[in-house]
Every structure is written in structure tokens, then in C-alpha cells.
Design a protein around this motif. Structure first.
Motif, PDB file in Angstrom:
ATOM      1  N   GLU A  16      -0.366  22.343  13.246  1.00 24.19           N
ATOM      2  CA  GLU A  16      -1.559  22.112  12.566  1.00 24.19           C
ATOM      3  C   GLU A  16      -2.469  23.183  13.544  1.00 24.19           C
ATOM      4  OE1 GLU A  16      -1.632  18.565  11.289  1.00 24.19           O
ATOM      5  OE2 GLU A  16      -1.080  18.820  13.251  1.00 24.19           O
ATOM      6  N   PHE A  20      -3.859  26.878  12.184  1.00 24.52           N
ATOM      7  CA  PHE A  20      -4.643  27.323  11.692  1.00 24.52           C
ATOM      8  C   PHE A  20      -5.150  28.404  12.737  1.00 24.52           C
ATOM      9  CE2 PHE A  20      -8.829  26.313  13.327  1.00 24.52           C
ATOM     10  CZ  PHE A  20      -9.905  26.764  12.323  1.00 24.52           C
ATOM     11  N   LYS A  23      -3.936  31.476  10.694  1.00 25.50           N
ATOM     12  CA  LYS A  23      -4.888  32.025   9.676  1.00 25.50           C
ATOM     13  C   LYS A  23      -6.081  31.880   9.396  1.00 25.50           C
ATOM     14  CE  LYS A  23      -6.081  31.382   5.136  1.00 25.50           C
ATOM     15  NZ  LYS A  23      -5.309  32.002   4.531  1.00 25.50           N
ATOM     16  N   SER A  54      -9.683  17.744   9.812  1.00 29.09           N
ATOM     17  CA  SER A  54     -10.502  17.672   8.645  1.00 29.09           C
ATOM     18  C   SER A  54     -12.058  18.818   8.557  1.00 29.09           C
ATOM     19  CB  SER A  54     -10.576  16.571   7.684  1.00 29.09           C
ATOM     20  OG  SER A  54     -10.778  15.653   8.456  1.00 29.09           O
ATOM     21  N   GLU A  58     -12.211  23.074   9.655  1.00 30.61           N
ATOM     22  CA  GLU A  58     -12.159  23.551   7.803  1.00 30.61           C
ATOM     23  C   GLU A  58     -13.660  24.028   8.408  1.00 30.61           C
ATOM     24  OE1 GLU A  58     -10.511  23.884   4.543  1.00 30.61           O
ATOM     25  OE2 GLU A  58      -9.531  23.235   6.283  1.00 30.61           O
ATOM     26  N   THR A  59     -14.527  23.984   8.738  1.00 30.98           N
ATOM     27  CA  THR A  59     -15.108  24.528   9.152  1.00 30.98           C
ATOM     28  C   THR A  59     -15.698  26.126   9.823  1.00 30.98           C
ATOM     29  OG1 THR A  59     -16.990  22.529   9.407  1.00 30.98           O
ATOM     30  CG2 THR A  59     -17.826  24.198  10.666  1.00 30.98           C
ATOM     31  N   LYS A  61     -12.883  27.932   9.315  1.00 36.72           N
ATOM     32  CA  LYS A  61     -12.324  28.733   8.345  1.00 36.72           C
ATOM     33  C   LYS A  61     -13.734  29.451   7.634  1.00 36.72           C
ATOM     34  CE  LYS A  61      -8.817  28.403   4.488  1.00 36.72           C
ATOM     35  NZ  LYS A  61      -8.243  28.007   4.018  1.00 36.72           N
ATOM     36  N   PHE A  62     -14.681  28.175   7.076  1.00 30.77           N
ATOM     37  CA  PHE A  62     -15.765  28.253   6.536  1.00 30.77           C
ATOM     38  C   PHE A  62     -16.481  29.622   7.215  1.00 30.77           C
ATOM     39  CE2 PHE A  62     -20.240  28.507   5.560  1.00 30.77           C
ATOM     40  CZ  PHE A  62     -20.319  28.285   3.888  1.00 30.77           C
ATOM     41  N   SER A  65     -14.408  33.221   6.969  1.00 34.08           N
ATOM     42  CA  SER A  65     -14.239  33.708   5.782  1.00 34.08           C
ATOM     43  C   SER A  65     -15.328  34.162   5.261  1.00 34.08           C
ATOM     44  CB  SER A  65     -13.725  32.744   4.494  1.00 34.08           C
ATOM     45  OG  SER A  65     -12.934  31.849   5.426  1.00 34.08           O
ATOM     46  N   ASP A 120     -22.690  23.921   6.872  1.00 33.56           N
ATOM     47  CA  ASP A 120     -21.503  24.867   7.605  1.00 33.56           C
ATOM     48  C   ASP A 120     -22.496  26.434   7.899  1.00 33.56           C
ATOM     49  OD1 ASP A 120     -18.965  23.519   8.036  1.00 33.56           O
ATOM     50  OD2 ASP A 120     -18.551  24.040   6.048  1.00 33.56           O
TER      51      ASP A 120
END
Length: 131
Positions: A16, A20, A23, A54, A58-59, A61-62, A65, A120
Motif C-alpha cells: 500500500e 500510495f 499516486k 483507510s 485518504e486524507t 490524498k484529498f 489533490s 480534511d
């Protein structure tokens, strides 16, 4: 840390996390290093390790982005941020975020049955204000 936690940590480290990292680098447009304080995640049961992927991934990445939606954001981030440090705590009051010397420290409370994280949008607002 038992065998289950050791296996899960190793899986995250070898599967992972590299995916990650790739990405995040793709979104940011440069090498933005992700450092995990593994000892703070493996000191408990499997919950913090599962939530690392999880919740924390994800935080991040948000936030990345949203900042890197255009070249202006990418350049601003590249100028101010080299490394993101992900840290776990079992103390809700110890949750925090800090950007200093091009390093962003993000501490969530991921141990125990319930968990605590910073919103976030709050993290995004904090980072953007320093770019």
C-alpha cells in the motif's frame, strides 16, 4: 505487537505505501516523501494500521489533490513541502498538525475502538494558509 500486526505492517510497507507514494507524487508533480512513524502504529492492535490506509492515506490524498488542482498549487506545494510525517497516538488531545521546515507532521488518534482525526477541510485550510 503480535504476529497479525507484524504481517499487516509489512503488507502496508511493501504494497500500500509504495502505491500510495506513487499516486501522491503523480498528483503533486514532484517527489513528496511520505514517512510513517511505524512504532506509533504497531504499538496497539490492527486498528491503527487499518486506519492508516483507510483514514490517513485518504486524507492526504484529498488535501494534495485539492491543492494541486492547477500549476499554481503544485508550485506552491513544491516550494513549501518535502515530506509528510504520519503519526498515531492513543490520546485524543494529542492530535495535531504542523508544517515547519518543509515537513508536515500529522498526528491522528487511531488506536482503540473509536478513532479521532482532524477534518480534511481543516487540514486543507491550514496547509493552504501556509503556502
Amino acid at each position: 505487537m503480535g504476529l497479525a500486526e507484524k504481517r499487516l505492517a509489512e503488507s502496508i510497507k511493501t504494497n500500500e505505501l509504495p502505491a500510495f507514494q506513487t499516486k501522491i507524487n503523480e498528483i503533486a508533480g514532484y517527489e513528496l516523501k511520505i514517512e510513517v512513524d511505524w512504532d506509533t502504529f504497531t504499538a496497539y492492535d490492527e486498528n491503527p494500521l487499518n486506519r492508516l490506509v483507510s483514514v490517513m492515506f485518504e486524507t492526504i490524498k484529498f488535501v494534495i489533490s485539492k491543492i494541486c488542482v492547477d500549476e499554481m498549487g503544485k508550485e506552491a506545494l513544491k516550494e513549501k513541502l518535502n515530506t509528510i510525517h504520519l503519526i498515531n497516538t492513543d490520546d485524543f488531545d494529542s492530535m495535531k498538525m504542523e508544517l515547519k521546515d518543509k515537513e508536515f507532521y500529522l498526528t491522528f488518534q487511531l488506536a482503540a475502538y473509536s478513532y479521532g482525526s482532524l477534518p480534511d477541510s481543516e487540514i486543507l485550510k491550514y496547509v493552504e494558509s501556509l503556502l
